[in-house]
Design an enzyme around this catalytic site. Structure first.
Site, PDB file in Angstrom:
ATOM      1  CD  GLU A   1     -34.926 100.777   1.600  1.00 45.51           C
ATOM      2  OE1 GLU A   1     -34.099 101.542   0.705  1.00 45.51           O
ATOM      3  OE2 GLU A   1     -34.991 101.605   2.498  1.00 45.51           O
ATOM      4  N   GLY A   2     -34.102  95.201  -0.208  1.00 50.27           N
ATOM      5  CA  GLY A   2     -33.433  94.381  -1.226  1.00 50.27           C
ATOM      6  C   GLY A   2     -32.196  93.535  -0.531  1.00 50.27           C
TER       7      GLY A   2
END
Length: 387
Positions: A365-366
């Site tokens: 998620e990044g």
């Protein structure tokens, strides 16, 4: 510390804790070793109605206006016992959020009650050459009558192959960059939609991670989420809502490791006394506890804020929750292994698994480098607006 949960949130937490201790902890090592998907435990989570906590009440949920906070509370408790098994729940929340953000009333009425009852969902954005640079995706969706034809692959998709509902992002207009990406809801049994290999991972091994393959996959136009070309913005809004959930997974892993380290320090004896009597070790435990509690305070405050005002201005703070909590998880679990000493390095003890599970929270998620860039950009933008 009392974080002033509502009565409903206290109940959710207690139910999740009971499942974590009675159903998940006893089998966590087995699933870590075999890599099997923990369907019996996932079904127990569903039967306890925990998948309803992030779904609006009108769609058979029980969010009560606090979907993000509820998700964080449950994710933390489940992750204390096993970050991998907890991910079946948390990743379903991620796969659901694009529907919550951009879904039509018809789409919400069709899919959200299914998810509330325990149908798993997945979020499909990442590709082999489009990770942190999500706008560089190659999966294409070409309009064909009343449908779109999808071709391409998605990589490292959590719940891949196990979920029934997928929110998938594909390029519909190749000349428009990020504004040429659209989002779709695709069901598992759609012709042309298959799965690649199941990944053999360092940690979260109870979680299924697979490649998604689309070969002339026909998706009805009514399955597009939002307007054409708004998929990238749907993804970014989703991350603004979901990153506290990743933070809470990291928080649960960190708290679980800290609890084990404190317990072990009272049992392990050296030089005729428990190692908890040594000041150097107590200092280490104190630092671990302070950082865990700081992460919890940040996550809960941001989750409550998003529930109250929405994700519109949450980007910087949401990034903080994911980045800070996952860094804390990696530090705390590494130090917990140190507390266990040589035993901590052995698979017969549970603590090394926490360190392996923690690592992914700094990546998906990044990456935390991306999170720091988001935070920095937010600070600079805020300063420019104030000048």
């Amino acid at each position: 510390m009392d974080y002033f949960f509502t009565e409903e949130q206290q109940f959710m937490r207690d139910v999740a804790k009971d499942i974590a201790e009675k159903r998940i902890r006893p089998v966590a090592a087995k699933y870590d070793e075999t890599g099997e998907f923990p369907w019996p435990e996932v079904k127990a989570i569903a039967e306890a109605d925990l998948f309803r906590v992030f779904i609006d009440d009108q769609y058979d949920g029980m969010a009560g206006g606090s979907p993000i906070m509820n998700m964080c509370v449950v994710t933390e408790e489940l992750s204390k016992a096993c970050g991998g098994i907890a991910l079946a729940f948390a990743a379903t929340g991620l796969g659901t959020m694009p529907i919550m953000v951009s879904g039509s009333e018809e789409q919400k009425a069709k899919y959200l009650p299914m998810i509330a009852s325990g149908t798993l969902a997945a979020f499909a954005l990442t590709e082999a050459n489009a990770g942190s640079d999500a706008s560089g995706m190659q999966t294409r969706a070409v309009e064909d009558g009343d449908s779109f034809i999808l071709n391409g692959t998605k990589q490292w998709i959590t719940n891949g192959g196990e979920a029934e509902i997928y929110t998938v992002f594909a390029v519909t207009d190749t000349e428009r960059g990020a504004r040429g990406v659209s989002a779709f809801i695709i069901e598992k049994d759609t012709p042309g939609f298959t799965f690649g290999k199941k990944e053999d991972k360092l940690g979260i091994r109870a979680s299924a991670t697979r490649e998604l393959v689309f070969q002339d996959c026909r998706v009805p136009k009514e399955n597009m989420l939002g307007r054409r070309g708004t998929g990238f913005f749907t993804a970014m809004k989703t991350f603004d809502m979901s990153r506290p959930g990743v933070g809470s997974q990291a928080l649960g892993i960190a708290q679980g490791a800290l609890d084990l380290a404190v317990h072990y320090s009272r049992q392990r004896r050296q030089f005729g006394q428990p190692i908890s009597s040594f000041q150097g070790l107590r200092f280490m435990l104190a630092d671990m506890a302070m950082k865990v509690e700081a992460a919890r305070a940040l996550i809960y405050s941001v989750a409550r804020w998003i529930d109250q005002v929405g994700p519109k201005k949450a980007t910087m703070y949401s990034a903080m929750t994911k980045c800070f909590a996952s860094d804390v998880a990696m530090e705390v679990t590494t130090n917990a292994v140190q507390v266990f000493g040589g035993y901590g390095y052995m698979k017969e003890y549970p603590i090394e698994k926490y360190m392996r599970d923690a690592k992914i929270t700094q990546i998906y998620e990044g990456t935390n480098q991306i999170q720091r860039d988001e935070i920095g950009r937010g600070l600079i933008a805020a300063a420019a607006q104030g000048s």
